[in-house]
Design an enzyme around this catalytic site. Structure first.
Site, mmCIF file in Angstrom:
data_model
loop_
_atom_site.group_PDB
_atom_site.id
_atom_site.type_symbol
_atom_site.label_atom_id
_atom_site.label_comp_id
_atom_site.label_asym_id
_atom_site.label_seq_id
_atom_site.Cartn_x
_atom_site.Cartn_y
_atom_site.Cartn_z
ATOM 1 N N CYS A 37 0.813 -1.224 0.000
ATOM 2 C CA CYS A 37 0.000 0.000 0.000
ATOM 3 C C CYS A 37 0.849 1.279 0.000
ATOM 4 O O CYS A 37 0.575 2.219 -0.746
ATOM 5 C CB CYS A 37 -0.944 0.004 1.197
ATOM 6 S SG CYS A 37 -0.174 -0.538 2.731
ATOM 7 N N HIS A 46 -3.050 6.266 4.425
ATOM 8 C CA HIS A 46 -1.647 6.440 4.793
ATOM 9 C C HIS A 46 -1.145 7.815 4.331
ATOM 10 O O HIS A 46 -1.533 8.307 3.265
ATOM 11 C CB HIS A 46 -0.772 5.394 4.094
ATOM 12 C CG HIS A 46 -0.967 3.989 4.576
ATOM 13 N ND1 HIS A 46 -1.666 3.652 5.714
ATOM 14 C CD2 HIS A 46 -0.505 2.822 4.056
ATOM 15 C CE1 HIS A 46 -1.630 2.335 5.872
ATOM 16 N NE2 HIS A 46 -0.942 1.807 4.877
#
Ligand code: A2P
Length: 329
Positions: free
Chosen positions: A129, A236
């Site tokens: 990710c 994130h």
């Protein structure tokens, strides 16, 4: 129309696969859901219909004529079952780290290296990710100016650690001890994601370093990384420090990124505008702000990059890979 299987359907990314297939109107003929034996008999909704979750065992796989198998059930499940799905004719798109560095397996971000799907042999890996969102932002800069060195510092949401990661944050707020993380995550910051390796780095940090080189086809890149878990539910954030080969004008970086596929520049410091995880959770794009020169070195550049780690960082990227394969047929 295609028969699609989701392996790890009951997990965070698995559920997002189902949602995004529906949202994007992916041409699904039949959807098959797989998880561990613990989830056998559960149902999950797709387009208003209840679909039964099946155990991931060969007899449940072999007669289904699956075209695409989207995996997010951990590395061990992928190692065992990706070849089995592939043997029965499916193209596997795997979200775990099991196959990413295998030289026989392409590692693909559709906006960055779509050409790599052409040499797959049944399994395509979805990058980590944190790597995916960095790649979408860095590829145009890499192409135009060249990158000599990258320093990644990440601020990663608990959703990346699965269902129990989210529970640790929710429980931790109530004072309950963590089960997934080595320390309480509520009110804390943990500079460890995945296990430590002998060289002192975590596996997550090495994933970012090695995956970046593979995706950009550039083994000469100098890269270091510090990956950190923060008490954020989803999305994130990354501070990315770059040393470029060629000099640039800052306004050209703004316009280059503004015109790049999958990137949104959200940067106006006069109005305190910069991306945050709360602002852009649930969005498909990679958001870039705090774009500024690093005055401490020649050709230095700093970026702040935010993206939804479960969407672009996982489920969406995998489904975009499947869409790319379909578009080439
Ligand atoms: P289950 O819910 O049955 O445990 P997350 O990372 O969000 O926690 O999700 C992990 C996903 O991987 C879940 O769907 C989980 O199913 C699945 N999974 C875990 N172990 C296995 C296994 N041995 N075989 C198949 N699926 C598994």
């Amino acid at each position: 129309m295609y028969n699609v299987a989701i392996v790890g359907a009951t997990g965070n990314v698995g559920r997002k696969f189902i949602e995004i297939l529906e949202e994007r109107n992916f041409p699904v003929k039949e959807l098959y859901l797989f998880a561990s034996e613990r989830s056998e008999g559960k149902t999950l909704k797709f387009k208003g219909q209840d679909i039964l979750v099946e155990a991931t065992v060969e007899k449940n796989i072999k007669d289904k004529k699956i075209d695409f198998a989207l995996f997010s059930a951990g590395g061990d499940t992928s190692k065992t079952f990706a070849p089995i799905f592939s043997k029965y004719g499916a193209t596997v798109i795997d979200n775990s780290s099991a196959w990413r560095m295998d030289p026989e397996v392409p590692l693909v971000v559709p906006e960055v290296n779509p050409e790599d799907i052409s040499w797959h042999k049944g399994i395509i890996a979805n990058p980590n990710c944190s790597t995916i969102q960095a790649m979408v932002a860095l590829k145009p800069i890499h192409d135009k100016y060249g990158i000599k060195r990258i320093v990644y510092s990440t601020y990663q949401a608990v959703s990346g650690a699965g269902v129990q990661g989210i529970k640790d944050l929710e429980d931790g707020i109530k004072g309950v001890a963590p089960k997934k993380f080595p320390y309480p995550i509520a009110g804390n910051v943990i500079p460890q994601i995945d296990v430590f390796l002998e060289n002192g780095y975590t596996k997550e940090e090495i994933k970012m370093i090695e995956e970046t080189k593979k995706i950009l086809h550039n083994q000469d890149l100098k890269i270091t990384a510090t990956t950190v878990r923060v008490p954020v539910l989803n999305s994130h954030s990354e501070s990315i420090n770059l040393e470029l080969i060629n000099d640039y004008k800052i306004e050209d970086i703004f316009s280059l990124l503004s015109n790049s596929t999958g990137v949104v520049v959200y940067d106006n410091i006069k109005e305190d505008k910069y991306p945050t995880p709360l602002l852009f959770s649930g969005k498909d794009e990679v958001f870039v702000g705090r774009i500024r020169r690093d005055f401490s070195i020649d050709n230095g550049l700093n970026l702040w990059v935010v993206a939804d780690n479960i969407r672009k960082g996982a489920a969406l990227n995998a489904i975009q890979i499947a869409e790319l394969i379909i578009s080439k047929k």
